[in-house]
Design an enzyme around this catalytic site. Structure first.
Site, short mmCIF file in Angstrom:
data_model
loop_
_atom_site.label_atom_id
_atom_site.label_comp_id
_atom_site.label_asym_id
_atom_site.label_seq_id
_atom_site.Cartn_x
_atom_site.Cartn_y
_atom_site.Cartn_z
N LYS A 17 0.90 -1.24 -0.09
CA LYS A 17 0.19 -0.06 0.09
C LYS A 17 0.98 1.21 0.10
O LYS A 17 0.79 2.07 -0.65
CB LYS A 17 -0.87 0.06 1.27
CG LYS A 17 -1.77 0.77 1.24
CD LYS A 17 -3.08 0.39 2.03
CE LYS A 17 -2.32 0.09 3.55
NZ LYS A 17 -1.98 1.19 4.23
N ARG A 93 -9.81 3.23 8.67
CA ARG A 93 -9.48 1.73 8.71
C ARG A 93 -10.73 0.99 9.45
O ARG A 93 -10.75 -0.06 9.53
CB ARG A 93 -8.34 1.74 9.89
CG ARG A 93 -7.37 1.22 9.39
CD ARG A 93 -6.28 1.04 10.47
NE ARG A 93 -4.80 0.48 10.37
CZ ARG A 93 -3.96 0.99 9.79
NH1 ARG A 93 -4.00 2.44 9.42
NH2 ARG A 93 -2.81 0.52 9.87
N ARG A 130 10.27 -6.68 5.44
CA ARG A 130 10.39 -5.38 5.21
C ARG A 130 11.61 -4.45 6.00
O ARG A 130 11.58 -4.65 7.16
CB ARG A 130 8.85 -4.75 5.65
CG ARG A 130 8.74 -3.35 5.50
CD ARG A 130 7.33 -3.08 5.29
NE ARG A 130 6.50 -2.90 6.55
CZ ARG A 130 5.06 -2.82 6.56
NH1 ARG A 130 4.72 -2.48 5.58
NH2 ARG A 130 4.61 -2.91 7.79
N ARG A 162 10.62 -1.90 10.98
CA ARG A 162 9.66 -0.92 11.74
C ARG A 162 9.54 -1.59 13.16
O ARG A 162 9.42 -2.73 13.49
CB ARG A 162 8.29 -0.88 11.17
CG ARG A 162 8.03 0.44 10.32
CD ARG A 162 6.82 0.10 9.38
NE ARG A 162 5.58 0.04 10.22
CZ ARG A 162 4.42 0.31 9.77
NH1 ARG A 162 4.37 0.46 8.62
NH2 ARG A 162 3.43 0.05 10.22
N ARG A 173 -1.97 -7.20 14.11
CA ARG A 173 -2.44 -6.32 13.17
C ARG A 173 -3.39 -6.80 11.70
O ARG A 173 -4.16 -6.41 11.32
CB ARG A 173 -1.29 -5.28 12.57
CG ARG A 173 -0.89 -4.26 13.26
CD ARG A 173 0.68 -3.87 13.34
NE ARG A 173 0.96 -3.35 12.13
CZ ARG A 173 2.13 -3.78 11.48
NH1 ARG A 173 3.02 -4.53 12.23
NH2 ARG A 173 2.64 -3.33 10.34
P1 AMP Z 1 0.11 1.79 9.21
O1 AMP Z 1 1.50 2.38 8.80
O2 AMP Z 1 -0.70 2.14 8.45
O3 AMP Z 1 0.38 0.03 9.38
O4 AMP Z 1 0.02 2.29 10.71
C1 AMP Z 1 0.70 2.05 11.93
C2 AMP Z 1 0.02 1.96 13.24
O5 AMP Z 1 -0.51 3.50 13.09
C3 AMP Z 1 -1.24 1.08 13.22
O6 AMP Z 1 -0.85 -0.33 13.52
C4 AMP Z 1 -1.98 1.87 14.28
O7 AMP Z 1 -1.59 1.66 15.45
C5 AMP Z 1 -1.86 3.43 14.18
N1 AMP Z 1 -3.03 4.00 12.81
C6 AMP Z 1 -2.62 4.35 11.73
N2 AMP Z 1 -4.02 4.74 10.92
C7 AMP Z 1 -4.83 4.55 11.95
C8 AMP Z 1 -6.35 4.57 11.87
N3 AMP Z 1 -6.86 4.98 10.91
N4 AMP Z 1 -6.94 4.44 12.84
C9 AMP Z 1 -6.25 3.77 14.20
N5 AMP Z 1 -4.90 3.58 14.47
C10 AMP Z 1 -4.40 3.91 13.21
#
Ligand code: AMP
Length: 234
Positions: A17, A93, A130, A162, A173
């Site tokens: 993504k 989300r 990653r 990460r 996740r």
């Molecule tokens: P990502 O980089 O999109 O995988 O996001 C990393 C982390 O940020 C997620 O595991 C959540 O803890 C937080 N996060 C990002 N976007 C959201 C969202 N729309 N709602 C809730 N938590 C979020």
């Protein structure tokens, strides 16, 4: 004045993504708003929002909606920002977040929502491999079985796993994605906004599919007229 395209990109962690969104945002000339990146920056900068979000992000849990909506409002609050269009990556989300977006921005909150579809079994090895560059944010795949950091091929910086790419946080996740995203995807589909794109293949192949899917979905927006999505902005 013609407004820019308003897009949501969804996909489970490791579906590619981030990479595809960066390319698509450059191609469409719209701001790429990635809530995960914004949270990571806020955490690194120790802002009040970052301090509140830290434990959720580190555990691979969802940050509470209130904080997420504040963050998004900071970026989409100005009418100029909305006119430029946007590519939302990682938001909404959940169904509640999707509904909040439409409540705040109204009917034209989103022109299309694209899901990059990759099965869970296919994303696990991608997530283990990653590495994200600490300097430029580029994502690189480590060779099979390589457990350490790498030199970033794009800028020479250090590309690390990460903090939330631990085995436990990844499992949490991925489970959360299925649970939270399913009602959101059904709801977007019910509004005839959802397009699903197969995320297996090279980044170039997936990008070509994304562009083709969007071109078919944005007929009235004017982006198609040039054949490149780059419709008039004034
Ligand atoms: P990502 O980089 O999109 O995988 O996001 C990393 C982390 O940020 C997620 O595991 C959540 O803890 C937080 N996060 C990002 N976007 C959201 C969202 N729309 N709602 C809730 N938590 C979020």
């Amino acid at each position: 004045m013609m407004a820019g395209p308003r897009l949501i990109v969804l996909g489970r962690q490791g579906a590619g993504k981030g990479t595809q969104c960066a390319r698509l945002a450059a191609h469409l000339d719209v701001p790429h708003i990635a809530t995960g990146d914004l949270f990571r920056h806020a955490i690194a900068a120790r802002t009040p929002l970052g301090e509140q979000a830290r434990r959720y992000v580190e555990e691979g849990a969802l940050v509470p909606d209130e904080l997420v909506l504040d963050l998004v409002a900071d970026h989409l609050g100005a009418s100029g920002a909305r006119r430029a269009g946007y590519l939302l990556d990682g938001f909404p989300r959940t169904l509640a977040q999707g509904q909040a977006l439409f409540e705040v921005l109204g009917e034209r909150a989103v022109d299309a929502a694209v899901e990059i579809d990759v099965a869970p079994a296919a994303v696990l090895p991608r997530l283990a491999a990653r590495r994200v560059c600490q300097d430029c944010g580029s994502v690189t795949a480590a060779p099979d079985g390589w457990a350490h950091h790498l030199a970033c091929p794009a800028c020479g910086g250090m590309a690390r796993r990460r903090d939330d790419d631990t085995d436990e946080a990844i499992a949490r996740r991925l489970a959360l994605y299925d649970e939270e995203a399913t009602p959101l995807l059904e709801w977007l589909d019910g509004h005839d906004l959802l397009v699903t794109v197969d995320g297996i293949g090279s980044p170039d192949d997936v990008f070509a599919r994304l562009c083709a899917a969007l071109e078919a979905r944005l007929p009235a927006s004017g982006y198609q007229q040039t054949g490149t999505f780059r419709g008039p902005r004034t």
